[in-house]
Design a protein around this motif. Structure first.
Motif, PDB file in Angstrom:
ATOM      1  N   THR A 173       0.831  -1.209   0.000  1.00 35.38           N
ATOM      2  CA  THR A 173       0.000   0.000   0.000  1.00 35.38           C
ATOM      3  C   THR A 173       0.858   1.249   0.000  1.00 35.38           C
ATOM      4  N   MET A 174       1.970   1.233   0.712  1.00 34.80           N
ATOM      5  CA  MET A 174       2.878   2.377   0.690  1.00 34.80           C
ATOM      6  C   MET A 174       3.418   2.623  -0.715  1.00 34.80           C
ATOM      7  N   SER A 175       3.569   1.556  -1.494  1.00 33.99           N
ATOM      8  CA  SER A 175       3.993   1.731  -2.884  1.00 33.99           C
ATOM      9  C   SER A 175       2.861   2.257  -3.764  1.00 33.99           C
ATOM     10  N   LEU A 176       1.630   1.836  -3.476  1.00 34.74           N
ATOM     11  CA  LEU A 176       0.503   2.249  -4.319  1.00 34.74           C
ATOM     12  C   LEU A 176       0.048   3.680  -4.042  1.00 34.74           C
ATOM     13  N   ARG A 177       0.237   4.170  -2.827  1.00 32.67           N
ATOM     14  CA  ARG A 177      -0.315   5.481  -2.489  1.00 32.67           C
ATOM     15  C   ARG A 177       0.354   6.618  -3.257  1.00 32.67           C
ATOM     16  N   ASN A 178       1.509   6.374  -3.850  1.00 31.88           N
ATOM     17  CA  ASN A 178       2.192   7.400  -4.641  1.00 31.88           C
ATOM     18  C   ASN A 178       1.966   7.231  -6.143  1.00 31.88           C
ATOM     19  N   ARG A 179       1.126   6.272  -6.529  1.00 34.14           N
ATOM     20  CA  ARG A 179       0.846   6.085  -7.956  1.00 34.14           C
ATOM     21  C   ARG A 179      -0.059   7.202  -8.460  1.00 34.14           C
ATOM     22  N   ASP A 180      -0.058   7.364  -9.782  1.00 32.92           N
ATOM     23  CA  ASP A 180      -0.797   8.473 -10.384  1.00 32.92           C
ATOM     24  C   ASP A 180      -2.300   8.364 -10.162  1.00 32.92           C
ATOM     25  N   PHE A 181      -2.869   7.146 -10.271  1.00 30.44           N
ATOM     26  CA  PHE A 181      -4.318   7.035 -10.151  1.00 30.44           C
ATOM     27  C   PHE A 181      -4.786   7.317  -8.718  1.00 30.44           C
ATOM     28  N   VAL A 182      -3.966   6.998  -7.727  1.00 34.00           N
ATOM     29  CA  VAL A 182      -4.327   7.318  -6.343  1.00 34.00           C
ATOM     30  C   VAL A 182      -4.207   8.815  -6.102  1.00 34.00           C
ATOM     31  N   GLN A 183      -3.156   9.433  -6.632  1.00 29.18           N
ATOM     32  CA  GLN A 183      -2.999  10.875  -6.491  1.00 29.18           C
ATOM     33  C   GLN A 183      -4.123  11.626  -7.193  1.00 29.18           C
ATOM     34  N   ALA A 184      -4.558  11.108  -8.348  1.00 34.61           N
ATOM     35  CA  ALA A 184      -5.659  11.751  -9.064  1.00 34.61           C
ATOM     36  C   ALA A 184      -6.966  11.640  -8.283  1.00 34.61           C
ATOM     37  N   ALA A 185      -7.216  10.470  -7.680  1.00 32.65           N
ATOM     38  CA  ALA A 185      -8.427  10.304  -6.873  1.00 32.65           C
ATOM     39  C   ALA A 185      -8.393  11.211  -5.645  1.00 32.65           C
ATOM     40  N   ARG A 186      -7.232  11.362  -5.051  1.00 36.59           N
ATOM     41  CA  ARG A 186      -7.102  12.247  -3.895  1.00 36.59           C
ATOM     42  C   ARG A 186      -7.305  13.710  -4.308  1.00 36.59           C
ATOM     43  N   ALA A 187      -6.786  14.085  -5.485  1.00 31.99           N
ATOM     44  CA  ALA A 187      -6.949  15.463  -5.956  1.00 31.99           C
ATOM     45  C   ALA A 187      -8.400  15.775  -6.295  1.00 31.99           C
ATOM     46  N   ASN A 188      -9.159  14.765  -6.719  1.00 32.36           N
ATOM     47  CA  ASN A 188     -10.572  14.970  -7.028  1.00 32.36           C
ATOM     48  C   ASN A 188     -11.446  15.032  -5.780  1.00 32.36           C
ATOM     49  N   GLY A 189     -10.839  14.866  -4.617  1.00 33.01           N
ATOM     50  CA  GLY A 189     -11.603  14.944  -3.380  1.00 33.01           C
ATOM     51  C   GLY A 189     -12.338  13.674  -3.015  1.00 33.01           C
ATOM     52  N   GLU A 190     -11.871  12.522  -3.528  1.00 35.47           N
ATOM     53  CA  GLU A 190     -12.521  11.255  -3.199  1.00 35.47           C
ATOM     54  C   GLU A 190     -12.305  10.937  -1.722  1.00 35.47           C
ATOM     55  N   GLU A 205      -9.868   1.969  -5.589  1.00 35.95           N
ATOM     56  CA  GLU A 205      -8.604   2.196  -6.264  1.00 35.95           C
ATOM     57  C   GLU A 205      -7.509   1.223  -5.827  1.00 35.95           C
ATOM     58  N   MET A 206      -7.461   0.887  -4.548  1.00 37.36           N
ATOM     59  CA  MET A 206      -6.340   0.101  -4.021  1.00 37.36           C
ATOM     60  C   MET A 206      -6.628  -1.391  -3.917  1.00 37.36           C
TER      61      MET A 206
END
Length: 360
Positions: A203-220, A229-230
């Protein structure tokens, strides 16, 4: 809904000749929602693609066989596991008793069939408890940062060093006949730490991926980021952790039953081995008493190992490519162990030009 040329001309006429060429057109949300649902379904299907190879399918087939025996044990067993036949004591396999009888005339086949239920229930229930805890602690600890992540990591390290077998012995000694649910709960509560550590690292590796960052930026919200996502990207590790916990729980149950911690009235394969050992079946070569439950333990261990090997082949790119290459060679009628030499030939035009220059 795609706008037509007429709709665009009407819109230009209403806004005037000096309107810009860019228009904001609102379309239906049905197509977008359908695409999102299809994408989630595709993620779910691809997450279980690890069970499509031959090893996983073979293991799942063997495991399904034991699960069906556990479900329909009352219909499949020819006798009650406690029914005594005084005229057939310590009898080898026969037409009346396919796997022989015990020292008091109990049917071994019926005991093995009814013992399958306890093994399957404890194995799957303990694995379910351990997997839920491992996902909750591991994924949250891997996604969060700061003292919250460190606290969950410290909790995981504490449970890593807690000895499970002595704890189960202490808990079982408090009850005259400890239920299987209690044993499964203790096995699950002491067996989730390794899976949590693996999930935390991934999970620590996945949290810096682009799709997770995009979901976080969209306010998910955090709940949707983890579940949508994970988790589909962690299904292989979750399945491997579940299978490993089932194996450990089954071995733990049979071990506790064999050494006498669990009462012998609770039928499983370990209690059958306990009775056989107590009555000297090993020394008197009464193989029909101890060999069937031992083979059942080995068979279910092989099934779970095959499932785990299939998951490893799916997760590891090297193993996956090697397996695909081996299957391709078998389709062409080639032996996988044969040495293959690649021979490269020069084009005919260059060869002829070389021969001509040599003659000159």
């Amino acid at each position: 809904m795609t706008p037509t040329v007429k709709d665009t001309d009407d819109l230009r006429a209403q806004t005037g000749a000096g309107a810009p060429e860019t228009f904001l057109i609102r379309t239906s949300r049905a197509a977008g929602d359908g695409q999102a649902k299809q994408s989630l379904w595709a993620k779910t299907v691809s997450a279980f693609a690890m069970f499509r190879n031959g090893k996983s399918l073979t293991g799942l087939g063997i495991l399904a066989f034991f699960v069906l025996i556990a479900i329909f044990a009352d219909f499949l067993a020819p006798y009650s596991p406690t029914k005594v036949d005084n005229s057939a004591r310590l009898q080898p396999p026969s037409a009346a008793h396919w796997l022989g009888t015990t020292h008091i005339g109990e049917d071994v086949l019926s005991q093995v069939i009814h013992g399958t239920r306890g093994v399957i229930v404890v194995g799957f229930l303990a694995a379910l408890i351990a997997t839920v805890i491992a996902i909750t602690v591991g994924v949250i600890a891997g996604y969060l940062t700061g003292w919250k992540s460190e606290a969950l990591s410290a909790l995981t390290n504490v449970f890593l060093v807690i000895p499970g077998l002595p704890l189960i012995i202490i808990v079982a000694s408090m009850f005259e006949e400890p239920p299987l649910v209690l044993i499964a709960a203790v096995l699950g509560l002491t067996g989730w730490a390794w899976g949590a550590r693996v999930l935390r690292a991934q999970t620590m590796s996945l949290r810096n991926r682009d799709f997770v960052q995009a979901a976080r930026a969209n306010g998910e919200p955090l709940r949707r980021i983890i579940t949508v996502e994970m988790l589909p990207n962690l299904m292989a590790l979750i399945a491997a952790s579940f299978v490993g916990t089932v194996t450990a729980a089954i071995l733990g149950l049979t071990t506790l039953s064999y050494i006498g911690v669990i009462p012998v009235t609770t039928y499983n394969w370990g209690t059958i081995l306990n009775w056989a050992s107590a009555q000297g079946a090993f020394g008197q070569n009464q193989w029909w008493w101890y060999l069937p439950p031992g083979l059942c333990i080995a068979a279910i261990g092989v099934a779970l190992s095959l499932i785990n090997f299939g998951i490893d082949e799916y997760v590891n790119p090297r193993l996956r490519s090697a397996g695909e290459r081996a299957r391709a060679m078998k389709k062409k009628g080639l032996d996988v162990n044969d040495a293959v030499t690649v021979v490269r030939t020069a084009p005919a035009t260059k060869t002829s030009e070389t021969n001509t220059n040599t003659e000159k």
